[in-house]
Scaffold this motif. Structure first.
Motif, short mmCIF file in Angstrom:
data_model
loop_
_atom_site.label_atom_id
_atom_site.label_comp_id
_atom_site.label_asym_id
_atom_site.label_seq_id
_atom_site.Cartn_x
_atom_site.Cartn_y
_atom_site.Cartn_z
N ARG A 193 3.54 5.28 -5.21
CA ARG A 193 2.75 6.50 -5.35
C ARG A 193 1.39 6.31 -4.72
N ASN A 194 0.93 7.32 -4.00
CA ASN A 194 -0.40 7.31 -3.39
C ASN A 194 -1.31 8.14 -4.28
N ASP A 195 -2.02 7.46 -5.17
CA ASP A 195 -2.90 8.18 -6.10
C ASP A 195 -4.12 7.32 -6.41
N ASN A 196 -5.02 7.85 -7.20
CA ASN A 196 -6.24 7.12 -7.55
C ASN A 196 -5.93 5.81 -8.28
N HIS A 197 -4.89 5.80 -9.08
CA HIS A 197 -4.51 4.59 -9.81
C HIS A 197 -4.25 3.43 -8.83
N LEU A 198 -3.61 3.71 -7.71
CA LEU A 198 -3.34 2.68 -6.70
C LEU A 198 -4.64 2.06 -6.21
N VAL A 199 -5.61 2.87 -5.85
CA VAL A 199 -6.87 2.36 -5.31
C VAL A 199 -7.66 1.63 -6.39
N LEU A 200 -7.66 2.16 -7.61
CA LEU A 200 -8.40 1.50 -8.68
C LEU A 200 -7.77 0.15 -9.04
N GLU A 201 -6.46 0.03 -8.98
CA GLU A 201 -5.79 -1.25 -9.21
C GLU A 201 -6.17 -2.25 -8.11
N THR A 202 -6.30 -1.79 -6.89
CA THR A 202 -6.71 -2.66 -5.80
C THR A 202 -8.13 -3.16 -6.03
N LEU A 203 -9.00 -2.30 -6.50
CA LEU A 203 -10.38 -2.66 -6.75
C LEU A 203 -10.51 -3.69 -7.88
N LYS A 204 -9.61 -3.60 -8.87
CA LYS A 204 -9.63 -4.58 -9.99
C LYS A 204 -9.36 -5.96 -9.46
N LEU A 236 0.46 1.02 0.81
CA LEU A 236 -0.31 -0.21 0.77
C LEU A 236 -1.79 0.15 0.71
N SER A 237 -2.47 -0.28 -0.34
CA SER A 237 -3.91 -0.10 -0.47
C SER A 237 -4.54 -1.47 -0.26
N ALA A 238 -5.51 -1.54 0.65
CA ALA A 238 -6.13 -2.83 0.96
C ALA A 238 -7.64 -2.68 1.11
N PHE A 239 -8.34 -3.76 0.75
CA PHE A 239 -9.78 -3.87 0.96
C PHE A 239 -10.03 -4.97 1.98
N LEU A 240 -10.87 -4.68 2.97
CA LEU A 240 -11.18 -5.59 4.05
C LEU A 240 -12.67 -5.94 4.01
N ASP A 241 -12.98 -7.24 4.06
CA ASP A 241 -14.37 -7.69 4.14
C ASP A 241 -14.74 -7.71 5.62
N LEU A 242 -15.76 -6.94 5.99
CA LEU A 242 -16.14 -6.84 7.40
C LEU A 242 -16.84 -8.09 7.93
N TYR A 243 -17.17 -9.03 7.07
CA TYR A 243 -17.81 -10.27 7.52
C TYR A 243 -16.84 -11.09 8.38
N ASP A 244 -15.64 -11.35 7.86
CA ASP A 244 -14.68 -12.16 8.60
C ASP A 244 -13.33 -11.47 8.78
N ARG A 245 -13.30 -10.16 8.48
CA ARG A 245 -12.10 -9.33 8.62
C ARG A 245 -10.94 -9.81 7.74
N SER A 246 -11.25 -10.43 6.62
CA SER A 246 -10.20 -10.91 5.72
C SER A 246 -9.85 -9.82 4.70
N ILE A 247 -8.57 -9.77 4.35
CA ILE A 247 -8.12 -8.88 3.29
C ILE A 247 -8.48 -9.56 1.97
N ILE A 248 -9.27 -8.90 1.15
CA ILE A 248 -9.71 -9.52 -0.09
C ILE A 248 -8.91 -9.04 -1.30
N ALA A 249 -8.20 -7.92 -1.13
CA ALA A 249 -7.34 -7.42 -2.20
C ALA A 249 -6.34 -6.43 -1.61
N TRP A 250 -5.12 -6.40 -2.19
CA TRP A 250 -4.13 -5.42 -1.76
C TRP A 250 -3.14 -5.17 -2.89
#
Length: 81
Positions: free
Chosen positions: A70-81, A51-65
């Motif tokens: 597979r644990n690779d760069n593609h996973l993180v880049l897809e989360t960022l998209k 599970l790759s997730a991005f957290l906004d520290l303002y309100d602790r909300s998950i903004i993307a997941w």
């Protein structure tokens, strides 16, 4: 015939810059994001999911997941998209 592994070791310092300086609160949305990849073992199986997730520290909300097998760069880049 025995197969040889060929690896190159990068001996450069791999530490990321500490931009937050342990200040984990934000005054506005989208000011500070954090990310993490968590590994989960599937019960009764040898399979793992990531599970790759991005957290906004303002309100602790998950903004993307994204979840992947597979644990690779593609996973993180897809989360960022």
């Amino acid at each position: 015939m025995r197969r040889r592994n060929c690896t190159i070791t990068n001996k450069a310092d791999q530490k990321a810059e500490n931009l937050l300086q342990r200040e984990f609160e934000a005054k506005a949305p989208n000011e500070k994001w954090t990310t993490d990849v968590t590994e989960f073992k599937v019960p009764h199986s040898d399979e793992k999911l990531y599970l790759s997730a991005f957290l906004d520290l303002y309100d602790r909300s998950i903004i993307a997941w994204v979840i992947s097998d597979r644990n690779d760069n593609h996973l993180v880049l897809e989360t960022l998209k």
